[in-house]
Design a protein around this motif. Structure first.
Motif, short mmCIF file in Angstrom:
data_model
loop_
_atom_site.label_atom_id
_atom_site.label_comp_id
_atom_site.label_asym_id
_atom_site.label_seq_id
_atom_site.Cartn_x
_atom_site.Cartn_y
_atom_site.Cartn_z
N ARG A 19 -10.61 2.30 0.05
CA ARG A 19 -10.74 2.71 -1.36
C ARG A 19 -12.19 3.06 -1.68
O ARG A 19 -12.45 4.04 -2.39
N LYS B 276 -5.40 7.10 3.38
CA LYS B 276 -5.50 5.78 4.00
C LYS B 276 -4.90 5.74 5.41
O LYS B 276 -4.78 4.66 6.00
N GLN C 263 0.83 -1.22 0.00
CA GLN C 263 0.00 0.00 0.00
C GLN C 263 0.86 1.27 0.00
O GLN C 263 0.36 2.35 0.25
N GLN D 284 -1.25 8.01 -0.99
CA GLN D 284 -1.94 7.14 -0.05
C GLN D 284 -2.33 7.87 1.24
O GLN D 284 -2.70 7.23 2.23
#
Length: 802
Positions: free
Chosen positions: A797, A723, A479, A720
């Motif tokens: 997501r 996240k 990730q 990212q």
């Protein structure tokens, strides 16, 4: 009476060398003792008795290290005054070895530092070369009994020796186990006449013979480990295993030689075979996880590659693993050199503290060689790569223990907090149960003792944490979230306060709207501004640099960047100051609703560039997720012009502090920690290095810039960012999985111990169940971490799309 050497423990023979009322087997051991005593290192012997090795003859052995070409291949770093070398030490085996190898600087002042990697049995030594050299380093190590293994093939061809000893031991144990089981068939099927009359003694003798290589070769690692642990007053997990094997062997041998029974050789050989089989499975699985982690762990940072095309210069950001020999690279102020290179243009002022620990910068001129790991401190330079990127070397710099010692102090993992009581409990149960059966039914006592020691082996307990954390480390890497080590996951799970920098962290420098207000700049001033910005890595500098028109590339005569404030530069007769209003001396400036960069040239205030920041996608949603469980804080060095907008964008309870200098951020985090809070800091890795180092968990956001900070615990690729909540939740889930696996292991042990203590469990069944329990726990943590990780990041997501 046998006399043993005080240094190495070997037999001194009939004529020991007596020195300082102590016996030594040779003059080499005596010399080492004298060296340690002279340098106040005699406490080396307090860690373990006779921990050393016998020094071999070394005169002339290392003359090949006078060859400069060979030295160049062996050393990692060499700037003419300091060298760094990483040496493999085969004899390193215990805590005293680590202690003496990390205190080499007390034996030789020219050695600045030495750091041990115990699992790999290597020591990384940094030393001054003015009155000392690599040959002397190796001779010193050999003199004190730690001769390094040096093979030039390892350095030139990249070949590494593969340790196949576990496979050989597994083969021996498996062969012996199969044959002993075959020889035990008459006993199993009670073929009394055939067995008793003709072949009883032959078969029993063969079973004894087959057990010898199993006990003294295949199982030797358990005995050695248990012995070293006991010598260090440590009850490690191999103590009960070694005791169980020893008891089985002694009891079985006694039965065979006294003709009182056939013994337990089938259980003994089966026990060792299944123990080694479990270890082989564990080793293979963990090696796979570690390899995948290493392979995926390249830093998500880029370097600027310069390409000349049709008399124009093109600058493009490329990932550092794409750098090839011969590429021309631009290294800005405070950027790390990702490869060994040659300085082409610009003034080099290189800080090699990441590599050598020496904080004094080194001046370099065109044509000088620069080493990977150095950081440029004076404007921008152009270099030509002479090697491709060795990512493992950058990983080594980032993971250097020097930058982790303070944070690791006082941190105790889950397993460490309970494992120290486990072996004591097992041994106590074994003694009590055996004592009981010696009174009730002595024939079962040996089985009970062995079964208890085997079934309660804490292998599953010890392996659950590294496998769970290692697997989640791999998932995070996929990730694009890269952690320095697995312990960071446990720390991440315990944070309760999240601090975010603003510029370059929750804002992006790729989508800013920029406008200029003030006096127009001349062509020379625009060129000087462009080249000054070219040397900086601050997010605002990068955004403004990309906004301004192209200019000819110039080498600045002078450049200095003041962290968190601004920078000033000179070229010929022109000077410029770029930064905050206070930095350029514009005291009349009032706060605006936007971030500003002010310009002053030749001591005349010119104007300001106004940035209407673009916040990262998903910032609002991320903060809404985080507000339920965490205390949220914005800690920014900018003015509070955007405070009203942030109050509308972010949750109401978000604290906001502006005009924060780097030292203010660090002190603020210290204050929170004194209040008992576990703090996670998210910053851009440049101005926030001190705050990242002070926080319990420091995360650096990387957005196509080659800013390397060993202060951070993790690097998160900017794409990212949304996240972050999922990463923290995944860390918490991982810790929960570890706790469940520990519970599962305890349940298994309690059930197994019940059957073992009551005499219903044979040692061979215990030996089969022990590795099976480990495998079960490993499958449990691996499957659950995969499922939880996939579910969390899938939900993340979906939320981002929504």
């Amino acid at each position: 009476m046998q006399q043993t050497c005080f240094h190495c423990g070997s037999d001194c023979g009939k004529s020991p060398i007596v020195f300082d009322d102590k016996n030594f087997c040779c003059h080499g051991c005596q010399t080492v003792y004298e060296i340690f005593s002279t340098n106040n290192l005699s406490c080396y012997y307090d860690l373990q008795s006779a921990p050393g090795a016998i020094p071999q003859e070394i005169e002339g052995k290392y003359d090949y290290l006078d060859n400069l070409d060979i030295i160049e291949k062996l050393v990692e770093f060499n700037d003419g005054s300091i060298q760094v070398v990483n040496l493999y030490i085969p004899h390193m085996h215990c805590s005293s070895c680590i202690w003496i190898l990390e205190n080499l600087h007390q034996l030789q002042p020219e050695i600045k530092s030495s750091q041990v990697n115990f699992p790999k049995k290597t020591v990384r030594i940094t030393f001054k070369t003015e009155n000392f050299n690599l040959k002397e380093v190796v001779k010193l190590l050999s003199t004190i009994g730690y001769a390094p293994y040096i093979s030039l093939n390892d350095y030139t061809e990249g070949k590494k020796q593969v340790d196949r000893s576990l496979i050989y031991k597994l083969g021996v144990a498996g062969f012996a186990f199969g044959n002993v089981m075959f020889l035990s068939f008459p006993e199993y099927f009670e073929v009394s006449e055939y067995w008793l009359d003709q072949y009883k003694y032959l078969f029993r003798g063969l079973m004894f013979a087959f057990s010898l290589p199993v006990v003294f070769y295949a199982a030797q690692e358990y005995f050695v480990s248990a012995y070293k642990g006991l010598r260090s007053n440590i009850l490690n997990i191999d103590v009960p295993i070694a005791l169980g094997i020893l008891v089985l062997f002694i009891r079985s041998t006694a039965e065979v030689f006294t003709d009182s029974g056939t013994g337990f050789f089938d259980s003994l050989t089966g026990l060792v075979f299944f123990l080694l089989l479990g270890k082989f499975f564990q080793q293979k699985t963990y090696s796979f996880l570690s390899f995948e982690r290493d392979y995926k762990s390249y830093f998500p940072i880029a370097v600027t590659k310069i390409t000349k095309k049709n008399e124009s210069v093109i600058e493009e950001n490329i990932q550092i693993y794409e750098v090839k020999k011969g590429d021309r690279l631009l290294i800005r102020n405070n950027e790390l050199l990702p490869v060994d290179s040659i300085l082409i243009s610009g003034k080099g002022q290189i800080d090699y503290s990441f590599v050598t620990g020496e904080s004094e910068p080194v001046d370099k001129v065109s044509g000088d060689k620069l080493f990977a790991g150095g950081k440029q401190l004076f404007g921008a330079i152009e270099v030509e790569a002479i090697k491709s990127v060795e990512q493992s070397y950058l990983t080594q710099l980032w993971s250097n223990d020097v930058f982790a010692k303070d944070k690791e102090h006082g941190f105790i993992g889950i397993i460490n907090s309970i494992s120290k009581y486990f072996t004591w409990a097992v041994l106590s149960i074994a003694v009590i149960a055996t004592s009981y059966w010696l009174v009730v039914d002595s024939s079962l006592a040996i089985n009970v003792l062995t079964s208890v020691l085997i079934i309660a082996c804490p292998c599953a307990l010890a392996l659950s944490t590294p496998f769970a954390l290692g697997n989640m480390l791999r998932i995070f890497g996929r990730q694009k979230f890269y952690l320095k080590n697995a312990n960071i996951i446990e720390k991440l799970a315990s944070v309760d306060t999240l601090i975010f920098d603003k510029t370059g962290t929750i804002t992006t420098n790729k989508k800013s709207t920029i406008a200029y207000e003030g006096l127009s700049l001349s062509e020379d001033e625009e060129a000087l501004l462009k080249n000054t910005l070219r040397s900086s890595n601050h997010p605002l500098s990068r955004a403004l640099y990309n906004f301004l028109a192209e200019q000819d590339i110039q080498t600045l005569d002078d450049f200095e960047e003041v962290t968190g404030k601004g920078m000033h530069a000179k070229k010929a007769d022109n000077s410029i100051e770029v930064g905050s209003a206070k930095f350029v001396g514009n005291d009349t400036e009032t706060d605006t609703l936007a971030t500003t960069v002010h310009i002053k040239t030749n001591d005349i205030y010119k104007g300001k560039y106004i940035f209407h920041n673009q916040y990262r996608e998903g910032v609002k949603e991320l903060f809404q997720q985080l507000k339920k469980d965490f205390h949220l804080i914005i800690l920014s060095g900018d003015n509070h012009g955007e405070k009203k907008f942030l109050q509308q964008l972010l949750p109401q309870r978000t604290d906001m502090l502006f005009h924060q200098k780097p030292e203010d951020k660090l002190n603020y985090i210290k204050t929170l920690q004194k209040e008992g809070r576990n703090v996670m800091m998210v910053g851009d890795g440049l101005n926030d290095a001190g705050a990242l180092a002070q926080s319990n968990v420091g995360i650096s956001i990387a957005e196509n810039v080659n800013v390397f900070s060993p202060a951070c615990d993790a690097i998160l690729e900017a794409s990212q960012f949304q996240k972050i909540a999922a990463f923290i939740k995944a860390a918490k889930k991982t810790v929960s999985i570890i706790k469940w696996s520990i519970t599962l292991s305890f349940i298994y042990n309690v059930i197994g111990l019940y059957f073992a203590v009551t005499g219903q469990l044979s040692p061979i069944i215990a030996a089969i169940l022990m590795p099976l329990s480990s495998i079960t726990v490993l499958i449990f943590v691996t499957v659950l971490t995969n499922l939880k990780g996939e579910k969390l990041f899938k939900n993340s997501r979906n939320e981002a799309r929504a």
